[in-house]
Design a protein around this motif. Sequence first.
Motif, mmCIF file in Angstrom:
data_model
loop_
_atom_site.group_PDB
_atom_site.id
_atom_site.type_symbol
_atom_site.label_atom_id
_atom_site.label_comp_id
_atom_site.label_asym_id
_atom_site.label_seq_id
_atom_site.Cartn_x
_atom_site.Cartn_y
_atom_site.Cartn_z
ATOM 1 N N SER A 49 0.859 -1.173 0.000
ATOM 2 C CA SER A 49 0.000 0.000 0.000
ATOM 3 C C SER A 49 0.903 1.233 0.000
ATOM 4 C CB SER A 49 -0.902 -0.057 1.228
ATOM 5 O OG SER A 49 -1.814 1.002 1.230
ATOM 6 N N GLU A 50 0.479 2.244 0.669
ATOM 7 C CA GLU A 50 1.231 3.494 0.889
ATOM 8 C C GLU A 50 2.605 3.571 0.223
ATOM 9 O OE1 GLU A 50 0.172 6.303 2.275
ATOM 10 O OE2 GLU A 50 -1.765 5.246 2.243
ATOM 11 N N ARG A 51 2.625 4.125 -0.946
ATOM 12 C CA ARG A 51 3.904 4.341 -1.627
ATOM 13 C C ARG A 51 4.137 5.840 -1.671
ATOM 14 N NH1 ARG A 51 6.426 0.177 -4.291
ATOM 15 N NH2 ARG A 51 5.038 -1.156 -5.477
ATOM 16 N N ASP A 52 5.179 6.282 -1.056
ATOM 17 C CA ASP A 52 5.469 7.721 -1.121
ATOM 18 C C ASP A 52 6.805 7.911 -1.805
ATOM 19 O OD1 ASP A 52 5.746 10.391 -0.880
ATOM 20 O OD2 ASP A 52 5.200 10.489 1.243
ATOM 21 N N THR A 53 6.728 8.215 -3.089
ATOM 22 C CA THR A 53 7.973 8.373 -3.856
ATOM 23 C C THR A 53 8.421 9.825 -3.903
ATOM 24 O OG1 THR A 53 6.829 8.777 -5.950
ATOM 25 C CG2 THR A 53 7.251 6.477 -5.343
ATOM 26 N N ALA A 75 1.624 2.927 -7.617
ATOM 27 C CA ALA A 75 0.355 2.337 -7.177
ATOM 28 C C ALA A 75 -0.339 1.602 -8.317
ATOM 29 C CB ALA A 75 -0.562 3.420 -6.615
ATOM 30 N N LEU A 76 -0.318 2.192 -9.493
ATOM 31 C CA LEU A 76 -0.974 1.547 -10.637
ATOM 32 C C LEU A 76 -0.197 0.301 -11.072
ATOM 33 C CD1 LEU A 76 -1.973 4.762 -12.623
ATOM 34 C CD2 LEU A 76 -3.473 3.243 -11.298
ATOM 35 N N MET A 104 -9.058 -0.136 -0.282
ATOM 36 C CA MET A 104 -7.626 -0.048 -0.045
ATOM 37 C C MET A 104 -6.915 0.634 -1.207
ATOM 38 S SD MET A 104 -5.196 -3.296 0.824
ATOM 39 C CE MET A 104 -5.434 -4.013 -0.803
ATOM 40 N N ARG A 105 -7.297 0.197 -2.405
ATOM 41 C CA ARG A 105 -6.641 0.788 -3.581
ATOM 42 C C ARG A 105 -7.044 2.255 -3.757
ATOM 43 N NH1 ARG A 105 -3.106 -0.601 -3.228
ATOM 44 N NH2 ARG A 105 -2.257 -2.674 -3.325
ATOM 45 N N ARG A 106 -8.302 2.556 -3.473
ATOM 46 C CA ARG A 106 -8.726 3.959 -3.573
ATOM 47 C C ARG A 106 -7.954 4.815 -2.575
ATOM 48 N NH1 ARG A 106 -14.869 5.051 -3.555
ATOM 49 N NH2 ARG A 106 -14.723 3.511 -1.890
ATOM 50 N N GLU A 107 -7.816 4.275 -1.395
ATOM 51 C CA GLU A 107 -7.076 4.995 -0.356
ATOM 52 C C GLU A 107 -5.686 5.367 -0.831
ATOM 53 O OE1 GLU A 107 -8.306 6.894 2.427
ATOM 54 O OE2 GLU A 107 -9.487 5.128 1.797
ATOM 55 N N THR A 108 -4.994 4.368 -1.341
ATOM 56 C CA THR A 108 -3.631 4.598 -1.816
ATOM 57 C C THR A 108 -3.580 5.730 -2.838
ATOM 58 O OG1 THR A 108 -3.191 2.253 -1.511
ATOM 59 C CG2 THR A 108 -1.631 3.480 -2.868
ATOM 60 N N LEU A 109 -4.522 5.651 -3.782
ATOM 61 C CA LEU A 109 -4.463 6.633 -4.872
ATOM 62 C C LEU A 109 -4.907 8.022 -4.425
ATOM 63 C CD1 LEU A 109 -5.678 4.292 -7.709
ATOM 64 C CD2 LEU A 109 -3.539 5.609 -7.735
ATOM 65 N N VAL A 112 -8.147 22.553 -7.916
ATOM 66 C CA VAL A 112 -8.482 21.367 -8.705
ATOM 67 C C VAL A 112 -9.178 20.341 -7.811
ATOM 68 C CG1 VAL A 112 -7.513 19.344 -9.852
ATOM 69 C CG2 VAL A 112 -6.689 21.645 -10.436
ATOM 70 N N ASP A 113 -10.270 19.822 -8.339
ATOM 71 C CA ASP A 113 -10.998 18.792 -7.580
ATOM 72 C C ASP A 113 -10.362 17.432 -7.895
ATOM 73 O OD1 ASP A 113 -12.719 17.201 -6.211
ATOM 74 O OD2 ASP A 113 -14.397 17.427 -7.637
ATOM 75 N N VAL A 114 -9.598 16.933 -6.949
ATOM 76 C CA VAL A 114 -8.876 15.685 -7.208
ATOM 77 C C VAL A 114 -9.735 14.460 -6.953
ATOM 78 C CG1 VAL A 114 -6.639 16.720 -6.708
ATOM 79 C CG2 VAL A 114 -7.942 15.617 -4.862
ATOM 80 N N LYS A 115 -10.885 14.642 -6.355
ATOM 81 C CA LYS A 115 -11.700 13.477 -5.991
ATOM 82 C C LYS A 115 -11.949 12.523 -7.159
ATOM 83 C CE LYS A 115 -15.056 14.985 -3.208
ATOM 84 N NZ LYS A 115 -16.031 15.520 -4.099
ATOM 85 N N PRO A 116 -12.401 13.017 -8.313
ATOM 86 C CA PRO A 116 -12.734 12.049 -9.375
ATOM 87 C C PRO A 116 -11.531 11.519 -10.124
ATOM 88 C CG PRO A 116 -13.242 14.271 -10.100
ATOM 89 C CD PRO A 116 -12.696 14.398 -8.709
ATOM 90 N N LEU A 117 -10.342 11.974 -9.784
ATOM 91 C CA LEU A 117 -9.188 11.586 -10.615
ATOM 92 C C LEU A 117 -8.661 10.187 -10.329
ATOM 93 C CD1 LEU A 117 -7.149 14.925 -10.679
ATOM 94 C CD2 LEU A 117 -8.626 13.947 -12.445
ATOM 95 N N TRP A 118 -8.826 9.725 -9.091
ATOM 96 C CA TRP A 118 -8.208 8.446 -8.721
ATOM 97 C C TRP A 118 -8.719 7.297 -9.568
ATOM 98 C CZ3 TRP A 118 -10.220 3.827 -7.104
ATOM 99 C CH2 TRP A 118 -11.601 3.819 -6.818
#
Lengths: 193, 193, 193, 193
Positions: free
Chosen positions: A71-75, A85-86, A124-129, A146-152
């Motif tokens: 999960s949690e990838r912080d690059t 993540a993808l 879980m995957r949504r959380e990560t993204l 910018v509304d980032v909600k729909p981007l994940w």
Amino acid sequence: MSTPLRGGQAREDELLSATLDVLREVGYSRLTVDGVVSRARASKATVYRRWPSKSDLIVAAFVNATRDLPSERDTGSLRGDLIAALGDILHELDRFGDVMVDLLGELGRNPELASTIRDGYIAMRRETLTAAFARAQDRGEIPPDVDVKPLWELAPAVIFFRRFNLGEPFGVDDVREFVDNVVLPLALRPSAG
Amino acid sequence: MSTPLRGGQAREDELLSATLDVLREVGYSRLTVDGVVSRARASKATVYRRWPSKSDLIVAAFVNATRDLPSERDTGSLRGDLIAALGDILHELDRFGDVMVDLLGELGRNPELASTIRDGYIAMRRETLTAAFARAQDRGEIPPDVDVKPLWELAPAVIFFRRFNLGEPFGVDDVREFVDNVVLPLALRPSAG
Amino acid sequence: MSTPLRGGQAREDELLSATLDVLREVGYSRLTVDGVVSRARASKATVYRRWPSKSDLIVAAFVNATRDLPSERDTGSLRGDLIAALGDILHELDRFGDVMVDLLGELGRNPELASTIRDGYIAMRRETLTAAFARAQDRGEIPPDVDVKPLWELAPAVIFFRRFNLGEPFGVDDVREFVDNVVLPLALRPSAG
Amino acid sequence: MSTPLRGGQAREDELLSATLDVLREVGYSRLTVDGVVSRARASKATVYRRWPSKSDLIVAAFVNATRDLPSERDTGSLRGDLIAALGDILHELDRFGDVMVDLLGELGRNPELASTIRDGYIAMRRETLTAAFARAQDRGEIPPDVDVKPLWELAPAVIFFRRFNLGEPFGVDDVREFVDNVVLPLALRPSAG
DNA sequence: TCATAAGCGAGACGGTACGTCGTGTCTTACG
DNA sequence: CGTAAGACACGACGTACCGTCTCGCTTATGA
């Protein structure tokens, strides 16, 4: 390889693992409980004591297999986070995609199963993204308006669609291209809407 | 090619229509051939003479139902074309979504079925959407250097993903919003990639 | 040989008994396995696990029913023994005649079935009758130079022929008459052939 | 071999002959109308126009085949007549025995069929045999006080019983022996009853 | 010479039963 | 007591057969 712990959690894992094996060999629709049971040298009662139906068993096998995923990838950059993540999702689809797409049909008929899958793997995957987008906005990488909600969901949706609806491969290069040409432009554009 | 089933064609339609009815009433997994047969006042031999298995029957019913759907919508603007075409897709998902998602799992195991579905329904929908983009580019609505090829799948992918993976409704308003906030910005942006 | 079907033996008897009931109610040709199964509140698998086909089931029901029939009748006189034994046969024909005559056609095509029936029911009845003749000869009731071997079958043959080929009733009075006018004269005549 | 007369009586004979062929090849229970029809290159309608059911067809085939059999044999002696007539029966059993025994089961359920068979083939054979006894009594070969009525069925009954119930061969030598040891002694004995 | 009908081959059809297989429940015996 | 083994009721599957029907084709006449 001996089986020192036959009862309890170990047996459960064996059963779920056998289920996953059968699932990958013959697919969801041709999987039979008898097949699982005979592969695991188990009894049907042993299976049904734990999972009340065949689909519960399959779901449990799926959930068990997807429980401990990275999960949690912080690059440090949005682009890096997204590609990481993808890439994980791509890898998971390689392993469980066929099961997932089979489960999809069940979701509409089995709300409980739907909750399990959606509150588990998908959340879980949504959380990560979404976390990646949030961090980028916190860092100032993305304009605050910018509304980032729909981007994940864009990339997962296209990955899934390409792979299962269109039947075309979708690899890491495609991920990179999609992130660069679609996701990032939408995230970074000066004025939204 | 003579038509020994001259009167049989009508019967075929009745059978597929009965199949579709049952499909919508009880769902894919609870559909039984006996149920179809009894609703159509037919004999099992009559069904199995045409379709060698239950899933073939279901696929045929789906293909038959999606064969003559509205296509080619030319409203004069890309936005209008997209909203019209995606509205059609929404409507088709309302009618056949459950069947489609059940079929999806089979596609991976049944290449012939996959070709049928992909060369039929899916290709038709892709055609409609890519044609809309092509017309817009011909009209000069879209800059000529924008690669419109990957754009058609964005909305269908998200619609499908929202509805079946996330289990969230996706209506005409969502279509409009998605077109305005995602598809059109990508299509109209001055410089691509 | 262990008995994994310990509780199964009782079920087996129930199934065969239900089969016999249905057999007597609707006749051989109108008996259906589903009918038997539903009367016994059983499953088709339960039937087919034991008997591989409908005719095997029917044969088993017949064999089971004729397994424990009255045998060894020693009334002290040949006439009495014969009338008693033939009366038993008459009674058995009343109960199983229709099944027997239906089975007869199968015997020629199914050697295994033929052995079962012939070494079972038929041999038992032959035993009873030949024993009666033997006892009579031992007692001196029949001259020692008379060959009693072919005598046993006379009455059964005629009973069967009358009933099934000619379709005429053959009752206890006819038995008595036949014994007095045919069998005993042949058995007791001073000089044979 | 051409088929100059396709319609009418000739076609009927072809159909019945095909039926008899199939009957002898696969037996009564495995005969199918489709099988007969395909062997005769006929249509089911052509069969069902003439005979309303499968068993009617089979009966017609049997009746057709046994219609023109040798009857009235007058050798001058009772022994000769009996051996000749019983020899005919033996021969007929060789050709039609399997069919007859299969039909036997039908007789009990199908009274019309029973009449046909009993008033046809069986009556014919009875006629032949009782006529032989009558002639012998007329000639004075048999004492006038002997009741010859029940004698005719003895040999046919035993032949049938031996062959089908016991499954043992019964040839011309056995016929001769039976006539000499059973039938003639009963017919010629000085005082009946 | 043609048309009108009757019989035919072909085979689809409704219905019913067969025999198989899978699910989920249950019982028995073992360790 | 949990388990392996597997019997069991239920119910669907796909096959086969019966007896009915419709379709064109061929033939066999009657105008």
